[in-house]
Design a protein around this motif. Structure first.
Motif, PDB file in Angstrom:
ATOM      1  N   GLU A   1      40.027 -21.179 -16.128  1.00 46.64           N
ATOM      2  CA  GLU A   1      41.463 -21.239 -15.841  1.00 46.64           C
ATOM      3  C   GLU A   1      41.995 -19.890 -15.369  1.00 46.64           C
ATOM      4  O   GLU A   1      42.859 -19.821 -14.496  1.00 46.64           O
TER       5      GLU A   1
ATOM      6  N   ASN B   1      41.082 -19.531 -11.815  1.00 44.76           N
ATOM      7  CA  ASN B   1      41.975 -20.371 -11.019  1.00 44.76           C
ATOM      8  C   ASN B   1      43.324 -19.665 -10.825  1.00 44.76           C
ATOM      9  O   ASN B   1      43.841 -19.594  -9.705  1.00 44.76           O
ATOM     10  N   ASP B   2      43.874 -19.103 -11.913  1.00 48.09           N
ATOM     11  CA  ASP B   2      45.142 -18.366 -11.810  1.00 48.09           C
ATOM     12  C   ASP B   2      45.027 -17.223 -10.803  1.00 48.09           C
ATOM     13  O   ASP B   2      45.924 -17.010  -9.979  1.00 48.09           O
TER      14      ASP B   2
ATOM     15  N   GLN C   1      45.062 -18.486  -7.316  1.00 47.23           N
ATOM     16  CA  GLN C   1      46.424 -18.878  -6.920  1.00 47.23           C
ATOM     17  C   GLN C   1      47.221 -17.641  -6.495  1.00 47.23           C
ATOM     18  O   GLN C   1      47.905 -17.654  -5.483  1.00 47.23           O
ATOM     19  N   ARG C   2      47.088 -16.572  -7.294  1.00 48.90           N
ATOM     20  CA  ARG C   2      47.832 -15.345  -6.970  1.00 48.90           C
ATOM     21  C   ARG C   2      47.383 -14.749  -5.642  1.00 48.90           C
ATOM     22  O   ARG C   2      48.159 -14.084  -4.957  1.00 48.90           O
TER      23      ARG C   2
END
Lengths: 85, 85
Positions: free
Chosen positions: A20, A23-24, A27-28
Protein backbone atom coordinates in the motif's frame (compact mmCIF):
# COMPACT_ATOMS: atom_id res chain seq x y z
CA UNK A 1 20.30 -28.11 -14.52
CA UNK A 2 17.09 -26.30 -13.80
CA UNK A 3 16.34 -22.63 -13.37
CA UNK A 4 13.58 -22.24 -10.79
CA UNK A 5 11.75 -18.94 -10.29
CA UNK A 6 9.64 -18.70 -7.17
CA UNK A 7 7.34 -15.83 -6.20
CA UNK A 8 5.91 -15.61 -2.70
CA UNK A 9 3.06 -13.23 -1.88
CA UNK A 10 0.72 -12.72 1.06
CA UNK A 11 -2.59 -14.53 1.08
CA UNK A 12 -5.55 -12.31 0.22
CA UNK A 13 -6.74 -12.15 3.83
CA UNK A 14 -3.39 -10.74 5.04
CA UNK A 15 -2.79 -6.98 5.04
CA UNK A 16 0.13 -5.78 2.93
CA UNK A 17 1.06 -2.31 4.27
CA UNK A 18 4.30 -2.15 2.27
CA UNK A 19 2.42 -2.77 -0.96
CA UNK A 20 0.00 0.00 0.00
CA UNK A 21 2.87 2.36 0.77
CA UNK A 22 4.32 1.72 -2.69
CA UNK A 23 0.91 2.33 -4.24
CA UNK A 24 0.71 5.65 -2.36
CA UNK A 25 4.16 6.63 -3.61
CA UNK A 26 3.20 5.78 -7.20
CA UNK A 27 0.06 7.92 -6.86
CA UNK A 28 2.17 10.84 -5.64
CA UNK A 29 4.43 10.39 -8.66
CA UNK A 30 1.35 10.80 -10.86
CA UNK A 31 0.55 7.18 -11.78
CA UNK A 32 -3.12 7.56 -10.98
CA UNK A 33 -4.13 4.57 -13.07
CA UNK A 34 -2.35 2.16 -10.68
CA UNK A 35 -5.15 0.38 -8.81
CA UNK A 36 -3.25 -1.85 -6.41
CA UNK A 37 0.26 -3.00 -5.55
CA UNK A 38 1.19 -6.23 -3.83
CA UNK A 39 4.71 -6.74 -2.59
CA UNK A 40 6.25 -10.18 -2.44
CA UNK A 41 9.53 -12.04 -2.48
CA UNK A 42 11.28 -13.52 -5.47
CA UNK A 43 13.78 -16.39 -5.47
CA UNK A 44 15.82 -17.59 -8.39
CA UNK A 45 17.44 -20.97 -7.83
CA UNK A 46 19.78 -23.02 -9.93
CA UNK A 47 19.20 -26.67 -9.14
CA UNK A 48 21.10 -29.65 -10.51
CA UNK A 49 19.20 -32.77 -11.56
CA UNK A 50 18.78 -35.38 -8.86
CA UNK A 51 16.92 -38.65 -8.33
CA UNK A 52 13.86 -36.78 -7.15
CA UNK A 53 11.37 -35.02 -9.45
CA UNK A 54 12.26 -31.33 -9.47
CA UNK A 55 8.68 -30.08 -8.90
CA UNK A 56 8.32 -32.27 -5.82
CA UNK A 57 11.58 -30.88 -4.45
CA UNK A 58 10.62 -27.26 -5.17
CA UNK A 59 7.23 -27.70 -3.49
CA UNK A 60 8.94 -29.07 -0.43
CA UNK A 61 11.52 -26.26 -0.31
CA UNK A 62 8.72 -23.69 -0.52
CA UNK A 63 6.71 -25.37 2.24
CA UNK A 64 9.69 -25.86 4.53
CA UNK A 65 11.70 -22.68 4.03
CA UNK A 66 10.89 -20.18 1.29
CA UNK A 67 7.29 -19.38 2.21
CA UNK A 68 5.40 -19.08 5.46
CA UNK A 69 2.42 -21.10 4.35
CA UNK A 70 0.23 -19.72 7.15
CA UNK A 71 0.37 -16.25 5.63
CA UNK A 72 1.83 -16.66 2.17
CA UNK A 73 1.19 -18.44 -1.09
CA UNK A 74 3.80 -19.31 -3.68
CA UNK A 75 4.06 -19.90 -7.40
CA UNK A 76 6.97 -21.30 -9.30
CA UNK A 77 8.19 -21.83 -12.81
CA UNK A 78 10.80 -24.45 -13.69
CA UNK A 79 12.91 -24.20 -16.83
CA UNK A 80 15.42 -26.80 -17.92
CA UNK A 81 18.72 -25.19 -18.86
CA UNK A 82 21.24 -26.44 -21.36
CA UNK A 83 24.62 -26.72 -19.74
CA UNK A 84 27.55 -25.26 -21.63
CA UNK A 85 29.86 -27.85 -23.14
CA UNK B 1 -6.94 -3.37 -16.95
CA UNK B 2 -3.48 -4.85 -16.90
CA UNK B 3 -1.81 -7.23 -14.49
CA UNK B 4 1.88 -6.33 -14.23
CA UNK B 5 4.39 -8.66 -12.59
CA UNK B 6 7.77 -7.11 -11.84
CA UNK B 7 10.82 -8.93 -10.46
CA UNK B 8 13.80 -6.97 -9.19
CA UNK B 9 17.14 -8.66 -8.51
CA UNK B 10 20.66 -7.51 -7.78
CA UNK B 11 23.05 -6.98 -10.66
CA UNK B 12 25.60 -9.77 -11.04
CA UNK B 13 28.42 -7.66 -9.63
CA UNK B 14 26.52 -7.03 -6.37
CA UNK B 15 26.87 -9.44 -3.45
CA UNK B 16 23.64 -11.09 -2.30
CA UNK B 17 24.29 -12.32 1.28
CA UNK B 18 20.62 -13.10 1.95
CA UNK B 19 20.47 -15.33 -1.09
CA UNK B 20 23.61 -17.10 0.14
CA UNK B 21 22.09 -17.54 3.60
CA UNK B 22 19.02 -19.18 2.05
CA UNK B 23 21.26 -21.43 -0.02
CA UNK B 24 23.12 -22.46 3.17
CA UNK B 25 19.82 -23.22 4.89
CA UNK B 26 18.65 -25.34 1.94
CA UNK B 27 21.93 -27.26 2.06
CA UNK B 28 21.44 -27.95 5.76
CA UNK B 29 17.94 -29.24 4.99
CA UNK B 30 19.54 -31.73 2.58
CA UNK B 31 18.94 -30.07 -0.80
CA UNK B 32 22.52 -30.60 -1.93
CA UNK B 33 21.65 -30.21 -5.59
CA UNK B 34 20.79 -26.52 -5.13
CA UNK B 35 23.65 -24.63 -6.77
CA UNK B 36 22.74 -21.00 -6.13
CA UNK B 37 19.98 -18.84 -4.73
CA UNK B 38 19.30 -15.24 -5.61
CA UNK B 39 16.84 -13.23 -3.59
CA UNK B 40 14.84 -10.43 -5.11
CA UNK B 41 11.65 -8.45 -4.80
CA UNK B 42 8.38 -9.10 -6.54
CA UNK B 43 5.64 -6.59 -7.29
CA UNK B 44 2.21 -7.34 -8.65
CA UNK B 45 0.37 -4.27 -9.90
CA UNK B 46 -3.10 -3.78 -11.28
CA UNK B 47 -3.03 -0.88 -13.66
CA UNK B 48 -5.97 0.64 -15.51
CA UNK B 49 -5.59 1.62 -19.16
CA UNK B 50 -4.50 5.19 -19.76
CA UNK B 51 -3.42 7.37 -22.67
CA UNK B 52 0.18 6.22 -22.26
CA UNK B 53 1.51 2.87 -23.48
CA UNK B 54 1.58 0.53 -20.49
CA UNK B 55 5.14 -0.74 -21.11
CA UNK B 56 6.48 2.82 -21.19
CA UNK B 57 4.75 3.54 -17.90
CA UNK B 58 6.00 0.36 -16.24
CA UNK B 59 9.57 1.06 -17.34
CA UNK B 60 9.34 4.50 -15.83
CA UNK B 61 7.87 3.24 -12.54
CA UNK B 62 10.71 0.70 -12.25
CA UNK B 63 13.37 3.32 -12.97
CA UNK B 64 11.90 5.91 -10.62
CA UNK B 65 10.67 3.83 -7.70
CA UNK B 66 10.55 0.06 -7.81
CA UNK B 67 14.21 -0.67 -8.54
CA UNK B 68 17.47 0.94 -7.54
CA UNK B 69 18.98 0.89 -11.02
CA UNK B 70 22.49 1.40 -9.68
CA UNK B 71 22.43 -2.00 -8.00
CA UNK B 72 19.40 -3.79 -9.37
CA UNK B 73 17.90 -4.97 -12.62
CA UNK B 74 14.24 -5.58 -13.30
CA UNK B 75 12.06 -7.70 -15.52
CA UNK B 76 8.36 -7.41 -16.05
CA UNK B 77 5.48 -9.21 -17.66
CA UNK B 78 2.28 -7.45 -18.66
CA UNK B 79 -1.00 -9.32 -19.08
CA UNK B 80 -4.22 -7.75 -20.22
CA UNK B 81 -7.10 -8.74 -17.95
CA UNK B 82 -10.74 -9.04 -18.88
CA UNK B 83 -12.86 -6.90 -16.60
CA UNK B 84 -15.89 -8.52 -15.07
CA UNK B 85 -19.18 -7.36 -16.55
Amino acid sequence: MYLVKVTVTYKESILDPKGEAINDALQRLGYHNVQSVELGKYFELQVAKSDRPIAEQVNEMCDRLLANVNMETYHYEITEMRTQA
